[in-house]
Scaffold this motif. Structure first.
Motif, mmCIF file in Angstrom:
data_model
loop_
_atom_site.group_PDB
_atom_site.id
_atom_site.type_symbol
_atom_site.label_atom_id
_atom_site.label_comp_id
_atom_site.label_asym_id
_atom_site.label_seq_id
_atom_site.Cartn_x
_atom_site.Cartn_y
_atom_site.Cartn_z
ATOM 1 N N ILE A 6 -9.545 10.365 12.769
ATOM 2 C CA ILE A 6 -10.093 10.570 14.107
ATOM 3 C C ILE A 6 -11.512 11.118 14.000
ATOM 4 C CG2 ILE A 6 -8.767 12.755 14.223
ATOM 5 C CD1 ILE A 6 -9.877 10.764 17.308
ATOM 6 N N ALA A 7 -12.457 10.429 14.650
ATOM 7 C CA ALA A 7 -13.846 10.880 14.644
ATOM 8 C C ALA A 7 -13.906 12.319 15.165
ATOM 9 C CB ALA A 7 -14.693 9.955 15.519
ATOM 10 N N HIS A 8 -14.697 13.150 14.508
ATOM 11 C CA HIS A 8 -14.758 14.575 14.832
ATOM 12 C C HIS A 8 -15.086 14.819 16.311
ATOM 13 C CE1 HIS A 8 -15.924 18.848 14.413
ATOM 14 N NE2 HIS A 8 -15.210 18.827 13.305
ATOM 15 N N HIS A 9 -16.061 14.068 16.836
ATOM 16 C CA HIS A 9 -16.496 14.292 18.222
ATOM 17 C C HIS A 9 -15.492 13.755 19.256
ATOM 18 C CE1 HIS A 9 -17.822 10.186 17.416
ATOM 19 N NE2 HIS A 9 -17.951 9.988 18.720
ATOM 20 N N LEU A 10 -14.505 13.006 18.780
ATOM 21 C CA LEU A 10 -13.502 12.462 19.702
ATOM 22 C C LEU A 10 -12.167 13.220 19.617
ATOM 23 C CD1 LEU A 10 -14.159 8.655 19.084
ATOM 24 C CD2 LEU A 10 -14.937 10.050 21.021
ATOM 25 N N TYR A 11 -12.097 14.181 18.707
ATOM 26 C CA TYR A 11 -10.847 14.906 18.486
ATOM 27 C C TYR A 11 -10.333 15.532 19.781
ATOM 28 C CZ TYR A 11 -7.436 17.919 16.077
ATOM 29 O OH TYR A 11 -6.289 18.534 15.650
ATOM 30 N N PRO A 68 0.825 -1.216 0.000
ATOM 31 C CA PRO A 68 0.000 0.000 0.000
ATOM 32 C C PRO A 68 0.856 1.262 0.000
ATOM 33 C CG PRO A 68 0.133 -0.907 2.221
ATOM 34 C CD PRO A 68 0.837 -1.887 1.320
ATOM 35 N N ALA A 69 0.272 2.364 -0.442
ATOM 36 C CA ALA A 69 0.998 3.638 -0.452
ATOM 37 C C ALA A 69 1.159 4.199 0.961
ATOM 38 C CB ALA A 69 0.267 4.646 -1.338
ATOM 39 N N PHE A 70 0.212 3.869 1.831
ATOM 40 C CA PHE A 70 0.257 4.362 3.211
ATOM 41 C C PHE A 70 -0.618 3.496 4.104
ATOM 42 C CE2 PHE A 70 -3.049 6.757 0.929
ATOM 43 C CZ PHE A 70 -4.158 6.512 1.728
ATOM 44 N N TYR A 71 -0.447 3.702 5.410
ATOM 45 C CA TYR A 71 -1.248 3.018 6.424
ATOM 46 C C TYR A 71 -2.014 4.076 7.224
ATOM 47 C CZ TYR A 71 1.729 -1.108 5.653
ATOM 48 O OH TYR A 71 2.385 -2.180 5.099
ATOM 49 N N ALA A 72 -3.272 3.803 7.558
ATOM 50 C CA ALA A 72 -4.045 4.742 8.374
ATOM 51 C C ALA A 72 -4.698 4.013 9.541
ATOM 52 C CB ALA A 72 -5.102 5.448 7.524
ATOM 53 N N LEU A 73 -4.688 4.666 10.696
ATOM 54 C CA LEU A 73 -5.348 4.150 11.889
ATOM 55 C C LEU A 73 -6.720 4.786 11.970
ATOM 56 C CD1 LEU A 73 -2.217 4.007 12.382
ATOM 57 C CD2 LEU A 73 -2.708 4.354 14.789
ATOM 58 N N ASP A 74 -7.751 3.970 12.118
ATOM 59 C CA ASP A 74 -9.128 4.456 12.207
ATOM 60 C C ASP A 74 -9.512 4.480 13.694
ATOM 61 O OD1 ASP A 74 -11.863 4.835 12.119
ATOM 62 O OD2 ASP A 74 -12.264 3.210 10.719
ATOM 63 N N VAL A 75 -9.547 5.688 14.252
ATOM 64 C CA VAL A 75 -9.783 5.834 15.691
ATOM 65 C C VAL A 75 -11.197 6.358 15.925
ATOM 66 C CG1 VAL A 75 -8.903 6.824 17.845
ATOM 67 C CG2 VAL A 75 -7.318 6.345 15.964
ATOM 68 N N GLU A 76 -12.098 5.445 16.301
ATOM 69 C CA GLU A 76 -13.500 5.809 16.472
ATOM 70 C C GLU A 76 -14.106 5.301 17.772
ATOM 71 O OE1 GLU A 76 -16.153 5.732 12.991
ATOM 72 O OE2 GLU A 76 -14.485 4.802 11.906
ATOM 73 N N GLU A 77 -13.303 4.617 18.592
ATOM 74 C CA GLU A 77 -13.860 4.141 19.857
ATOM 75 C C GLU A 77 -12.799 4.204 20.955
ATOM 76 O OE1 GLU A 77 -14.342 -0.211 20.637
ATOM 77 O OE2 GLU A 77 -14.082 -0.383 18.467
ATOM 78 N N LYS A 78 -13.282 4.392 22.184
ATOM 79 C CA LYS A 78 -12.378 4.451 23.333
ATOM 80 C C LYS A 78 -12.145 3.035 23.837
ATOM 81 C CE LYS A 78 -11.406 6.796 27.632
ATOM 82 N NZ LYS A 78 -11.719 7.929 28.512
ATOM 83 N N SER A 79 -11.056 2.430 23.380
ATOM 84 C CA SER A 79 -10.790 1.037 23.726
ATOM 85 C C SER A 79 -9.875 0.908 24.948
ATOM 86 C CB SER A 79 -10.181 0.306 22.524
ATOM 87 O OG SER A 79 -9.014 0.970 22.080
ATOM 88 N N MET A 80 -9.245 2.026 25.345
ATOM 89 C CA MET A 80 -8.433 2.039 26.564
ATOM 90 C C MET A 80 -8.512 3.425 27.196
ATOM 91 S SD MET A 80 -4.536 1.893 24.982
ATOM 92 C CE MET A 80 -3.641 2.523 26.411
ATOM 93 N N ALA A 81 -8.116 3.518 28.450
ATOM 94 C CA ALA A 81 -8.300 4.771 29.195
ATOM 95 C C ALA A 81 -7.569 5.937 28.546
ATOM 96 C CB ALA A 81 -7.833 4.596 30.638
ATOM 97 N N ASN A 82 -6.303 5.741 28.194
ATOM 98 C CA ASN A 82 -5.523 6.822 27.600
ATOM 99 C C ASN A 82 -5.273 6.514 26.122
ATOM 100 O OD1 ASN A 82 -3.619 8.735 26.806
ATOM 101 N ND2 ASN A 82 -2.635 8.779 28.812
ATOM 102 N N MET A 83 -6.158 7.020 25.283
ATOM 103 C CA MET A 83 -6.036 6.739 23.852
ATOM 104 C C MET A 83 -4.799 7.415 23.255
ATOM 105 S SD MET A 83 -8.300 4.563 22.932
ATOM 106 C CE MET A 83 -8.355 4.652 21.138
#
Length: 197
Positions: free
Chosen positions: A125-130, A87-102
């Motif tokens: 990063i989800a807008h409401h979690l920014y 792939p040209a790049f890798y992206a992390l999709d962060v949309e849930e709080k899976s641990m205390a300190n994200m």
């Protein structure tokens, strides 16, 4: 200017006319996994079709790590599953709080990925979690944020926060697929070539 889509196994390849769809694309971002355990059923098919049609693509993974160590395991799995596809790049999709300190969790994920690849790494990063997650986005090469506004399929809003890619709808429609698509546009100073290499 063509379209930038992101797709997963929610878009069944059997229902896609790739010749038609790819004729409209500048780039695709394809999901590889949802956490470590759920591997996207169609990522290899989507990627093979993008390659066949000369569409540049990156990959993404929904992040679900519950500790820094677990985040590193997810990063390793993500890399292992995607590397052969080049792939040209890798992206992390962060949309849930899976641990205390994200923030520390995502830092651990990125750090592990950086030890494995020299490709660019981005964060969705989800807008409401920014604000609540307060991620250290300086660790990423690019930032990708969803903000749909009226969600009509056309861009009619923009994120409050600075980003390089704006996911502007989840109800996009393109020829070659009779269903909803996530559509994205470049909104920062980085040109398409920055992502496609």
């Amino acid at each position: 200017m063509g379209y930038i889509i992101d797709i997963s196994h929610h878009q069944n390849p059997a229902k896609i006319d790739y010749d038609k769809l790819c004729g409209q694309l500048d780039m695709a971002i394809i999901r590889v996994q949802y956490g470590s355990k759920l591997i996207d059923r169609y990522y290899k098919t989507h990627i093979a079709e993008m390659k066949k049609h000369n569409i540049p693509f990156g990959v993404y993974a929904w992040v679900r790590g519950v500790s820094e160590k677990d985040m590193q395991v997810e990063a390793q799995d993500f890399y292992n599953r995607a590397k052969a596809c080049n792939p040209a790049f890798y992206a992390l999709d962060v949309e849930e709080k899976s641990m205390a300190n994200m923030r520390t969790g995502i830092n651990a994920y990125i750090e592990k990925l950086r030890s494995l690849t020299d490709k660019k790494i981005g964060v969705y990063i989800a807008h409401h979690l920014y604000r609540p997650f307060n991620l250290d986005l300086s660790k990423a090469d690019f930032v990708w944020i969803p903000h749909y506004g009226k969600n009509t399929g056309q861009p009619n809003s923009k994120p409050v926060y600075p980003c390089d890619i704006h996911q502007y709808t989840s109800k996009g429609r393109l020829g070659g697929y009779n269903g909803n698509l996530d559509l994205n546009r470049l909104t920062g100073s980085k040109p398409l070539g920055f992502f496609t290499g």
